[in-house]
Design a protein around this motif. Structure first.
Motif, PDB file in Angstrom:
ATOM      1  N   MET A   1       0.830  -1.201   0.000  1.00 14.64           N
ATOM      2  CA  MET A   1       0.000   0.000   0.000  1.00 14.64           C
ATOM      3  C   MET A   1       0.870   1.259   0.000  1.00 14.64           C
ATOM      4  N   VAL A   2       1.896   1.278   0.831  1.00 14.60           N
ATOM      5  CA  VAL A   2       2.778   2.446   0.914  1.00 14.60           C
ATOM      6  C   VAL A   2       3.491   2.678  -0.418  1.00 14.60           C
ATOM      7  N   LEU A   3       4.026   1.602  -1.020  1.00 11.19           N
ATOM      8  CA  LEU A   3       4.720   1.760  -2.301  1.00 11.19           C
ATOM      9  C   LEU A   3       3.759   2.180  -3.402  1.00 11.19           C
ATOM     10  N   GLY A   4       2.527   1.714  -3.339  1.00 13.34           N
ATOM     11  CA  GLY A   4       1.525   2.173  -4.297  1.00 13.34           C
ATOM     12  C   GLY A   4       1.263   3.665  -4.154  1.00 13.34           C
ATOM     13  N   LEU A   5       1.235   4.148  -2.923  1.00 10.01           N
ATOM     14  CA  LEU A   5       1.045   5.585  -2.697  1.00 10.01           C
ATOM     15  C   LEU A   5       2.242   6.396  -3.177  1.00 10.01           C
ATOM     16  N   TYR A   6       3.442   5.835  -3.047  1.00 13.50           N
ATOM     17  CA  TYR A   6       4.614   6.490  -3.640  1.00 13.50           C
ATOM     18  C   TYR A   6       4.391   6.666  -5.144  1.00 13.50           C
ATOM     19  N   GLY A   7       3.748   5.690  -5.766  1.00 14.96           N
ATOM     20  CA  GLY A   7       3.465   5.787  -7.196  1.00 14.96           C
ATOM     21  C   GLY A   7       2.632   7.009  -7.529  1.00 14.96           C
ATOM     22  N   VAL A   8       1.650   7.297  -6.703  1.00 15.12           N
ATOM     23  CA  VAL A   8       0.826   8.492  -6.910  1.00 15.12           C
ATOM     24  C   VAL A   8       1.698   9.747  -6.816  1.00 15.12           C
ATOM     25  N   LEU A   9       2.613   9.754  -5.848  1.00 12.62           N
ATOM     26  CA  LEU A   9       3.516  10.903  -5.704  1.00 12.62           C
ATOM     27  C   LEU A   9       4.446  11.033  -6.910  1.00 12.62           C
ATOM     28  N   TYR A  10       4.937   9.911  -7.425  1.00  8.51           N
ATOM     29  CA  TYR A  10       5.811   9.975  -8.602  1.00  8.51           C
ATOM     30  C   TYR A  10       5.057  10.516  -9.813  1.00  8.51           C
ATOM     31  N   LEU A  11       3.788  10.189  -9.924  1.00 10.90           N
ATOM     32  CA  LEU A  11       3.000  10.758 -11.022  1.00 10.90           C
ATOM     33  C   LEU A  11       2.865  12.272 -10.862  1.00 10.90           C
ATOM     34  N   GLU A  12       2.832  12.742  -9.629  1.00 13.53           N
ATOM     35  CA  GLU A  12       2.796  14.194  -9.396  1.00 13.53           C
ATOM     36  C   GLU A  12       4.114  14.836  -9.812  1.00 13.53           C
ATOM     37  N   VAL A  13       5.228  14.163  -9.576  1.00 14.76           N
ATOM     38  CA  VAL A  13       6.517  14.686 -10.046  1.00 14.76           C
ATOM     39  C   VAL A  13       6.496  14.760 -11.574  1.00 14.76           C
ATOM     40  N   ALA A  14       5.946  13.749 -12.230  1.00 13.14           N
ATOM     41  CA  ALA A  14       5.866  13.766 -13.695  1.00 13.14           C
ATOM     42  C   ALA A  14       4.990  14.919 -14.176  1.00 13.14           C
ATOM     43  N   ARG A  15       3.924  15.201 -13.455  1.00 12.85           N
ATOM     44  CA  ARG A  15       3.000  16.272 -13.843  1.00 12.85           C
ATOM     45  C   ARG A  15       3.629  17.643 -13.640  1.00 12.85           C
ATOM     46  N   ARG A  16       4.396  17.795 -12.561  1.00  6.89           N
ATOM     47  CA  ARG A  16       4.993  19.096 -12.223  1.00  6.89           C
ATOM     48  C   ARG A  16       6.453  18.897 -11.837  1.00  6.89           C
ATOM     49  N   PRO A  17       7.300  18.559 -12.790  1.00  7.99           N
ATOM     50  CA  PRO A  17       8.690  18.243 -12.444  1.00  7.99           C
ATOM     51  C   PRO A  17       9.453  19.407 -11.819  1.00  7.99           C
ATOM     52  N   GLU A  18       9.031  20.616 -12.083  1.00  4.59           N
ATOM     53  CA  GLU A  18       9.727  21.760 -11.495  1.00  4.59           C
ATOM     54  C   GLU A  18       9.485  21.874  -9.988  1.00  4.59           C
ATOM     55  N   HIS A  19       8.518  21.127  -9.461  1.00  7.64           N
ATOM     56  CA  HIS A  19       8.204  21.157  -8.024  1.00  7.64           C
ATOM     57  C   HIS A  19       8.398  19.802  -7.344  1.00  7.64           C
ATOM     58  N   GLY A  20       8.979  18.847  -8.032  1.00  6.34           N
ATOM     59  CA  GLY A  20       9.022  17.486  -7.514  1.00  6.34           C
ATOM     60  C   GLY A  20      10.260  17.094  -6.746  1.00  6.34           C
ATOM     61  N   TRP A  21      11.192  18.032  -6.565  1.00  8.02           N
ATOM     62  CA  TRP A  21      12.457  17.683  -5.932  1.00  8.02           C
ATOM     63  C   TRP A  21      12.290  17.005  -4.575  1.00  8.02           C
ATOM     64  N   PRO A  22      11.481  17.542  -3.649  1.00  9.04           N
ATOM     65  CA  PRO A  22      11.364  16.895  -2.331  1.00  9.04           C
ATOM     66  C   PRO A  22      10.814  15.465  -2.415  1.00  9.04           C
ATOM     67  N   ILE A  23       9.827  15.262  -3.263  1.00  9.01           N
ATOM     68  CA  ILE A  23       9.244  13.923  -3.403  1.00  9.01           C
ATOM     69  C   ILE A  23      10.286  12.959  -3.955  1.00  9.01           C
ATOM     70  N   ALA A  24      10.990  13.374  -4.984  1.00  4.05           N
ATOM     71  CA  ALA A  24      12.007  12.503  -5.579  1.00  4.05           C
ATOM     72  C   ALA A  24      13.151  12.241  -4.612  1.00  4.05           C
ATOM     73  N   ALA A  25      13.504  13.237  -3.814  1.00  2.55           N
ATOM     74  CA  ALA A  25      14.582  13.053  -2.834  1.00  2.55           C
ATOM     75  C   ALA A  25      14.188  12.031  -1.777  1.00  2.55           C
ATOM     76  N   VAL A  26      12.963  12.103  -1.298  1.00  2.00           N
ATOM     77  CA  VAL A  26      12.484  11.111  -0.331  1.00  2.00           C
ATOM     78  C   VAL A  26      12.421   9.735  -0.994  1.00  2.00           C
ATOM     79  N   GLY A  27      11.945   9.706  -2.234  1.00  2.00           N
ATOM     80  CA  GLY A  27      11.878   8.432  -2.955  1.00  2.00           C
ATOM     81  C   GLY A  27      13.249   7.800  -3.129  1.00  2.00           C
ATOM     82  N   LEU A  28      14.226   8.581  -3.551  1.00  2.00           N
ATOM     83  CA  LEU A  28      15.575   8.039  -3.737  1.00  2.00           C
ATOM     84  C   LEU A  28      16.181   7.609  -2.403  1.00  2.00           C
ATOM     85  N   THR A  29      15.912   8.354  -1.358  1.00  2.00           N
ATOM     86  CA  THR A  29      16.410   7.958  -0.035  1.00  2.00           C
ATOM     87  C   THR A  29      15.885   6.572   0.336  1.00  2.00           C
ATOM     88  N   GLY A  30      14.612   6.343   0.109  1.00  2.00           N
ATOM     89  CA  GLY A  30      14.042   5.021   0.367  1.00  2.00           C
ATOM     90  C   GLY A  30      14.644   3.952  -0.522  1.00  2.00           C
TER      91      GLY A  30
END
Length: 129
Positions: free
Chosen positions: A49-78
């Protein structure tokens, strides 16, 4: 930016599908790795469930890549910490080496594209402060 959008669309879809499958069949890794079934499959289902929710966040990075740095940083940390934790379990003999399969597709293949994005997006993110 188009390359980054494709990366995060792929990561988003992958995570949503992986999470949904794991939620529906939380014993799959145990079968694939030749481990006894888990007595607590709900823990692995929760991970799905948690990894599926990360997927929703990654789609938000794709939609607005200029604002996705924090999400991607947390994702890469994981994606870095996950293999470290799995290595501990494998090296301590708690899990068999076959479980490394989840690390290859969930983590390792994403290190380079996430890193490239984070490096490219850093100046834009920094400018927002």
């Amino acid at each position: 930016m188009m390359q980054h959008r494709r990366t995060f669309v792929a990561a988003g879809i992958y995570n949503i599908l992986w999470g949904a499958y794991t939620l529906l069949d939380p014993q799959w890794l145990f079968r694939v790795a030749g481990m006894p079934p888990s007595n607590t499959p709900q823990i692995f289902a929760t991970l799905g469930m948690v990894l599926g929710l990360y997927g929703v966040l990654y789609l938000e990075v794709a939609r607005r890549p200029e604002h996705g740095w924090p999400i991607a940083a947390v994702g890469l940390t994981g994606k870095v910490l996950g293999p470290i934790g799995l290595a501990f379990f494998i090296l301590s003999g708690q899990w068999p080496w076959q479980t490394v399969a989840i690390t290859v597709t969930n983590d390792l293949i994403w290190w380079v594209p996430f890193g490239i994005y984070l490096r490219a997006a850093w100046p834009s993110f920094r400018a927002t402060f």
